[in-house]
Design a protein around this motif. Structure first.
Motif, mmCIF file in Angstrom:
data_model
loop_
_atom_site.group_PDB
_atom_site.id
_atom_site.type_symbol
_atom_site.label_atom_id
_atom_site.label_comp_id
_atom_site.label_asym_id
_atom_site.label_seq_id
_atom_site.Cartn_x
_atom_site.Cartn_y
_atom_site.Cartn_z
ATOM 1 N N GLY A 177 -9.880 7.734 0.900
ATOM 2 C CA GLY A 177 -10.365 8.621 2.275
ATOM 3 C C GLY A 177 -11.575 8.014 2.422
ATOM 4 N N LEU A 178 -11.603 7.101 4.023
ATOM 5 C CA LEU A 178 -12.704 6.494 4.148
ATOM 6 C C LEU A 178 -13.262 6.798 5.686
ATOM 7 C CD1 LEU A 178 -11.860 3.212 2.711
ATOM 8 C CD2 LEU A 178 -13.500 4.560 1.726
ATOM 9 N N ARG A 179 -13.771 6.597 5.919
ATOM 10 C CA ARG A 179 -14.400 6.882 7.346
ATOM 11 C C ARG A 179 -13.583 6.190 8.341
ATOM 12 N NH1 ARG A 179 -19.808 6.526 7.001
ATOM 13 N NH2 ARG A 179 -19.636 4.052 8.503
ATOM 14 N N SER A 180 -13.428 6.600 9.466
ATOM 15 C CA SER A 180 -12.613 6.019 10.536
ATOM 16 C C SER A 180 -13.182 4.501 11.179
ATOM 17 C CB SER A 180 -12.819 7.365 11.818
ATOM 18 O OG SER A 180 -11.491 8.297 11.422
ATOM 19 N N GLY A 181 -12.739 3.690 11.342
ATOM 20 C CA GLY A 181 -12.825 2.544 11.766
ATOM 21 C C GLY A 181 -14.362 1.740 10.969
ATOM 22 N N ILE A 182 -14.413 1.776 9.547
ATOM 23 C CA ILE A 182 -14.771 1.254 8.899
ATOM 24 C C ILE A 182 -14.610 -0.080 8.154
ATOM 25 C CG2 ILE A 182 -14.115 2.234 6.542
ATOM 26 C CD1 ILE A 182 -17.656 2.103 6.474
ATOM 27 N N LEU A 183 -13.498 -0.835 8.479
ATOM 28 C CA LEU A 183 -13.578 -1.587 8.123
ATOM 29 C C LEU A 183 -13.335 -2.459 8.801
ATOM 30 C CD1 LEU A 183 -11.008 -0.165 5.264
ATOM 31 C CD2 LEU A 183 -13.177 -1.230 4.883
ATOM 32 N N ASP A 184 -13.475 -3.935 8.703
ATOM 33 C CA ASP A 184 -13.236 -5.111 9.310
ATOM 34 C C ASP A 184 -11.801 -5.801 8.630
ATOM 35 O OD1 ASP A 184 -15.489 -4.977 10.725
ATOM 36 O OD2 ASP A 184 -16.243 -5.697 9.134
ATOM 37 N N GLY A 185 -10.927 -5.255 7.927
ATOM 38 C CA GLY A 185 -9.673 -5.939 7.254
ATOM 39 C C GLY A 185 -9.804 -5.660 6.397
ATOM 40 N N ALA A 186 -8.397 -5.397 6.070
ATOM 41 C CA ALA A 186 -7.898 -4.860 4.223
ATOM 42 C C ALA A 186 -7.015 -6.418 3.914
ATOM 43 C CB ALA A 186 -6.869 -3.215 4.356
ATOM 44 N N ILE A 187 -6.490 -6.469 2.798
ATOM 45 C CA ILE A 187 -6.095 -7.473 1.800
ATOM 46 C C ILE A 187 -5.320 -6.828 0.862
ATOM 47 C CG2 ILE A 187 -7.397 -9.788 2.446
ATOM 48 C CD1 ILE A 187 -8.077 -9.418 0.110
ATOM 49 N N SER A 188 -4.352 -7.100 -0.083
ATOM 50 C CA SER A 188 -3.505 -6.693 -0.526
ATOM 51 C C SER A 188 -2.742 -7.518 -1.500
ATOM 52 C CB SER A 188 -3.015 -4.754 -0.859
ATOM 53 O OG SER A 188 -1.803 -4.980 -1.861
ATOM 54 N N ILE A 189 -2.948 -7.790 -2.729
ATOM 55 C CA ILE A 189 -2.358 -8.799 -3.499
ATOM 56 C C ILE A 189 -0.848 -8.258 -4.654
ATOM 57 C CG2 ILE A 189 -2.058 -10.592 -5.192
ATOM 58 C CD1 ILE A 189 -4.427 -11.169 -4.390
ATOM 59 N N SER A 190 -0.106 -8.104 -3.941
ATOM 60 C CA SER A 190 1.606 -7.155 -5.492
ATOM 61 C C SER A 190 0.856 -5.568 -5.638
ATOM 62 C CB SER A 190 1.850 -7.985 -6.001
ATOM 63 O OG SER A 190 3.292 -7.602 -6.802
ATOM 64 N N ALA A 191 0.714 -4.591 -4.341
ATOM 65 C CA ALA A 191 0.532 -3.355 -5.018
ATOM 66 C C ALA A 191 1.224 -2.043 -3.977
ATOM 67 C CB ALA A 191 -1.068 -2.867 -4.559
ATOM 68 N N VAL A 192 1.824 -3.222 -2.799
ATOM 69 C CA VAL A 192 2.386 -1.714 -1.708
ATOM 70 C C VAL A 192 3.438 -1.540 -2.191
ATOM 71 C CG1 VAL A 192 2.768 -1.301 0.833
ATOM 72 C CG2 VAL A 192 0.336 -2.440 0.243
ATOM 73 N N GLN A 193 4.617 -2.492 -2.482
ATOM 74 C CA GLN A 193 5.601 -2.144 -3.310
ATOM 75 C C GLN A 193 5.976 -0.995 -4.331
ATOM 76 O OE1 GLN A 193 4.470 -5.204 -3.713
ATOM 77 N NE2 GLN A 193 4.726 -5.166 -5.835
ATOM 78 N N TRP A 194 4.872 -1.027 -5.089
ATOM 79 C CA TRP A 194 5.147 0.525 -5.814
ATOM 80 C C TRP A 194 4.881 1.177 -4.979
ATOM 81 C CZ3 TRP A 194 6.138 -1.952 -9.964
ATOM 82 C CH2 TRP A 194 5.889 -3.412 -10.533
ATOM 83 N N LEU A 195 4.916 1.976 -3.895
ATOM 84 C CA LEU A 195 4.545 3.143 -3.250
ATOM 85 C C LEU A 195 6.138 3.541 -2.918
ATOM 86 C CD1 LEU A 195 1.576 2.633 -0.390
ATOM 87 C CD2 LEU A 195 1.447 3.906 -2.775
ATOM 88 N N CYS A 196 7.354 2.311 -3.186
ATOM 89 C CA CYS A 196 8.385 2.587 -3.390
ATOM 90 C C CYS A 196 9.155 3.638 -4.502
ATOM 91 C CB CYS A 196 9.239 1.605 -2.606
ATOM 92 S SG CYS A 196 8.476 1.299 -0.775
ATOM 93 N N ASN A 197 8.400 3.475 -5.196
ATOM 94 C CA ASN A 197 8.908 3.574 -6.402
ATOM 95 C C ASN A 197 8.701 5.271 -6.469
ATOM 96 O OD1 ASN A 197 9.695 1.449 -7.153
ATOM 97 N ND2 ASN A 197 7.778 0.481 -8.058
ATOM 98 N N ALA A 198 9.064 6.255 -7.530
ATOM 99 C CA ALA A 198 9.694 7.247 -7.470
ATOM 100 C C ALA A 198 8.873 7.380 -8.714
ATOM 101 C CB ALA A 198 10.422 9.022 -7.576
ATOM 102 N N ASP A 199 7.289 7.190 -9.487
ATOM 103 C CA ASP A 199 6.908 7.143 -11.029
ATOM 104 C C ASP A 199 6.763 8.624 -11.759
ATOM 105 O OD1 ASP A 199 7.039 4.140 -10.719
ATOM 106 O OD2 ASP A 199 5.081 4.723 -9.885
ATOM 107 N N LYS A 200 6.518 9.037 -10.457
ATOM 108 C CA LYS A 200 6.412 11.549 -10.857
ATOM 109 C C LYS A 200 6.975 11.694 -10.377
ATOM 110 C CE LYS A 200 1.479 10.589 -12.024
ATOM 111 N NZ LYS A 200 0.180 10.641 -11.963
ATOM 112 N N SER A 201 7.975 12.739 -10.738
ATOM 113 C CA SER A 201 8.327 14.095 -10.241
ATOM 114 C C SER A 201 8.339 14.377 -8.416
ATOM 115 C CB SER A 201 8.963 15.528 -10.725
ATOM 116 O OG SER A 201 7.805 15.757 -11.026
ATOM 117 N N CYS A 202 6.416 14.107 -8.447
ATOM 118 C CA CYS A 202 6.196 14.687 -7.692
ATOM 119 C C CYS A 202 5.903 13.410 -6.384
ATOM 120 C CB CYS A 202 4.418 15.179 -7.599
ATOM 121 S SG CYS A 202 3.276 14.095 -8.058
#
Length: 243
Positions: A60-85
């Motif tokens: 929920g951030l304003r459009s074009g506000i970021l100059d870059g993004a980094i992540s360490i070992s987080a995105v792959q967790w989106l592939c798991n269905a930890d909840k029924s929803c």
């Protein structure tokens, strides 16, 4: 030389890696799903701004506000269905589309990932490309089980705005060239640059069921003992529209 770009750090945890960004002169915003980890970051008085949230629900951030993004070992967790929803495809789409919107055109996102297999890697990369990013995956030390690391290196915008995707490091610490790279699991090396957005699948209009199909279905229903109207010349005939 000091930089003052505003970076987004996904899965910032207690803010240990965020301190490196601060030392380099960057302002940063950290997001984590764990309230307890963010409490530790507050106790350590990190200089970055902190947000509690689930990146699988979008940013929920304003459009074009970021100059870059980094992540360490987080995105792959989106592939798991930890909840029924949880639906991995919906969560990946929400994350990458919102990240693309928040980044300025030409900005970079470097996301370290640990995919379980080739299919999961392609799933993550595919949704990044659909969101509008260009770029690919870079692998450091592809033949080492302990030192191997994969990075999803993305540029916000079409390939014409991006620079060359960095090369992964080989076993001797040198960069791996395109000649040494391949996408097969045997070599575990992927160096992809400027992959274009895949074409959207075109909807296929299904034709109406023909007479032969209807007669077969009616015969199947009769064999099951169901009451089925008798066949006639009107069977499966299309009716005229009523006004």
């Amino acid at each position: 030389m000091m930089f003052h770009s505003f970076l987004f750090f996904e899965g910032c945890g207690s803010g240990l890696s965020g301190e490196t960004l601060t030392e380099q002169g960057h302002q940063w915003l950290g997001l984590d799903i764990s309230e307890s980890m963010l409490d530790v970051a507050l106790e350590r008085e990190v200089e970055g701004d902190l947000m509690l949230g689930d990146m699988g629900q979008g940013l929920g951030l304003r459009s074009g506000i970021l100059d870059g993004a980094i992540s360490i070992s987080a995105v792959q967790w989106l592939c798991n269905a930890d909840k029924s929803c949880h639906e991995p495809r919906i969560r990946l789409k929400a994350f990458f589309s919102s990240l693309y919107r928040c980044l300025g055109r030409g900005a970079r996102a470097v996301l370290q990932i640990y995919p379980e297999n080739l299919a999961q890697r392609e799933l993550i990369l595919g949704f990044a490309m659909r969101a509008g990013f260009s770029g690919g995956i870079v692998v450091d030390y592809p033949h080492s089980s302990k030192r191997r690391k994969e990075y999803l290196v993305l540029t916000c915008g079409p390939p014409s705005l991006s620079t060359t995707t960095p090369e992964g490091k080989g076993e001797d610490g040198e960069s791996c060239s395109d000649e040494d790279s391949s996408e097969d699991e045997e070599n575990h090396t992927v160096c992809i640059s400027d992959r274009r957005r895949p074409r959207k699948k075109q909807k296929v209009n299904k034709k109406g069921k023909g007479r032969d199909w209807v007669l077969r279905k009616k015969e199947q229903m009769r064999k099951k003992g169901n009451a089925v109207p008798a066949d006639s010349k009107y069977t499966a005939r299309k009716r005229k529209d009523r006004f």
